[in-house]
Write an enzyme that holds these catalytic residues in place. Structure first.
Site, PDB file in Angstrom:
ATOM      1  N   HIS A  93       0.578  -1.773  -0.070  1.00 20.08           N
ATOM      2  CA  HIS A  93       0.263  -0.163   0.231  1.00 20.08           C
ATOM      3  C   HIS A  93       0.362   0.862   0.308  1.00 20.08           C
ATOM      4  O   HIS A  93       0.908   2.144   0.389  1.00 20.08           O
ATOM      5  CB  HIS A  93      -1.182  -0.275   0.899  1.00 20.08           C
ATOM      6  CG  HIS A  93      -2.807  -1.372   1.111  1.00 20.08           C
ATOM      7  ND1 HIS A  93      -2.665  -2.317   1.952  1.00 20.08           N
ATOM      8  CD2 HIS A  93      -3.456  -1.122   0.489  1.00 20.08           C
ATOM      9  CE1 HIS A  93      -3.114  -2.960   1.619  1.00 20.08           C
ATOM     10  NE2 HIS A  93      -3.938  -2.183   0.893  1.00 20.08           N
TER      11      HIS A  93
ATOM     12  N   HIS B  22      -6.459  -4.267 -10.666  1.00 21.00           N
ATOM     13  CA  HIS B  22      -7.599  -3.595  -9.613  1.00 21.00           C
ATOM     14  C   HIS B  22      -8.553  -3.932  -9.483  1.00 21.00           C
ATOM     15  O   HIS B  22      -9.241  -3.293 -10.401  1.00 21.00           O
ATOM     16  CB  HIS B  22      -6.898  -2.867  -9.062  1.00 21.00           C
ATOM     17  CG  HIS B  22      -7.108  -2.374  -7.715  1.00 21.00           C
ATOM     18  ND1 HIS B  22      -8.416  -1.279  -7.998  1.00 21.00           N
ATOM     19  CD2 HIS B  22      -6.565  -2.262  -6.713  1.00 21.00           C
ATOM     20  CE1 HIS B  22      -7.954  -0.712  -6.665  1.00 21.00           C
ATOM     21  NE2 HIS B  22      -6.788  -1.558  -5.861  1.00 21.00           N
TER      22      HIS B  22
END
Length: 362
Positions: free
Chosen positions: A191, A291
């Site tokens: 992240h 994603h």
């Protein structure tokens, strides 16, 4: 055929994040669904503003409408909210076009390149963070048929990681590898929480556990930093969920800063824009692993792109969202033995259960 209405349909649930669906209606009764789930409450206003500009227009002129909407406001062009709104509308327009012609969207974009889609599981940790619990849940996910698992072992760190934190994170990767064995792919997410040196050190430390990729080891704004990490480790680097349109991926690809890119069909500008990004990546021998942390229309649109894209690698699926998918869709959408079946229904292949959606918003 003319567009008569563009509607933002907000959805929230205790079992899911906030999602924003887009419904485009026409004067011939054909309805298209899209998704714009990026800061959904904010994006809803953008969907309604952009959508008002399409009333009375031909829904089949998708590229023309995309270009007009993208250039509507000079100072918000390419940003995450505007692009999410355009993505949701664009997906719905493709859904209408496929339904009007009686074919799946992928047939309009070159046809099938494959007969099923490899999926990887995310969200399988179920909120567990301790290493024994994570390893145990990894085994449960494998027992459900998944042969590729993604999670973030780095915990609540931001930019600077103390040595003991890093060792604990790598120990968790080791524990999961030992629990699931050598034949399950491990996808490690960061992240963007690491700085360049931390990311390089982490990448080198995890090499022996053979990860499939290392996602967002650093934030994506600095392509030089991403390129440095990629050059210094022997683990494939993946990124792209926070990049928008083909213009956002250009430098990443030309600098060869990532080995795998992760465009999100409801972030990047929609189905055709994602297909263009994939074509750009193909010329650099870079595969795409889309994603997909949001709702089922995002997944349905990604399936259309995956099916007709030669450099497709693997599709993200959030396991904790699947029960909500079953309520939101009129047709089943869920992996079987780690693969997604490709629908042959017209448009994006799935319809929202608007009755359930309305009850959830009441």
């Amino acid at each position: 055929m003319k567009i008569t209405n563009v509607e933002a349909l907000f959805f929230t649930s205790g079992a899911a994040d906030d999602w924003l669906f887009v419904k485009v209606s026409t004067d011939e009764g054909i309805v298209g669904y899209g998704e714009a789930s990026n800061a959904a409450r904010i994006a809803a206003t953008a969907v309604e503003e952009y959508g008002s500009r399409l009333i009375g227009k031909d829904p089949s002129r998708i590229e023309e409408h995309w270009q007009a909407l993208y250039r509507t406001w000079h100072n918000v062009r390419g940003g995450p909210i505007a692009t999410a709104a355009i993505s949701g509308i664009e997906i719905a327009l493709w859904d209408i076009k496929g339904k009007a012609l009686g074919v799946p969207v992928y047939e309009l974009l070159g046809g099938r390149c494959r007969d099923r889609l490899k999926a990887y599981g995310n969200g399988w940790t179920d909120g567990v963070t301790d290493t024994p619990g994570v390893a145990e849940n990894a085994v449960k996910a494998v027992e459900q048929g998944y042969r590729a698992l993604k999670w973030d072992p780095f915990g609540r760190v931001t930019n600077i990681v103390e040595p003991e934190q890093l060792r604990a994170s790598i120990a968790q990767i080791r524990a999961v590898r030992e629990a699931v064995g050598p034949d399950v792919e491990l996808l490690v997410e960061a992240h963007g929480k690491l700085n360049t040196n931390n990311a390089i050190r982490a990448g080198r430390m995890m090499e022996e556990y053979d990860p499939y990729f290392f996602e967002e080891p650093v934030d994506p704004e600095n392509v030089d930093a991403m390129a440095k990490v990629s050059a210094e480790i022997n683990v494939p680097v993946a990124t792209g969920e926070r990049l928008y349109t083909k213009f956002g991926f250009r430098e990443l690809l030309t600098r060869q800063a990532a080995d795998i890119i992760q465009p999100d069909v409801c972030h990047t500008g929609g189905i055709l824009e994602t297909k263009k990004i994939a074509a750009m990546a193909e010329s650099y021998y870079v595969p795409i692993a889309p994603h997909n942390p949001f709702g089922p229309i995002n997944t349905a649109a990604a399936i259309q792109v995956d099916t007709c894209t030669p450099n497709f690698l693997v599709q993200e699926m959030i396991l904790r969202h699947l029960p909500t998918y079953r309520q939101l869709l009129l047709q089943p959408l869920e992996p079987k033995d780690g693969y997604l079946e490709i629908p042959d229904r017209p448009g994006i292949g799935f319809e929202l259960n608007e009755e359930f959606l309305a009850r959830s918003r009441a």
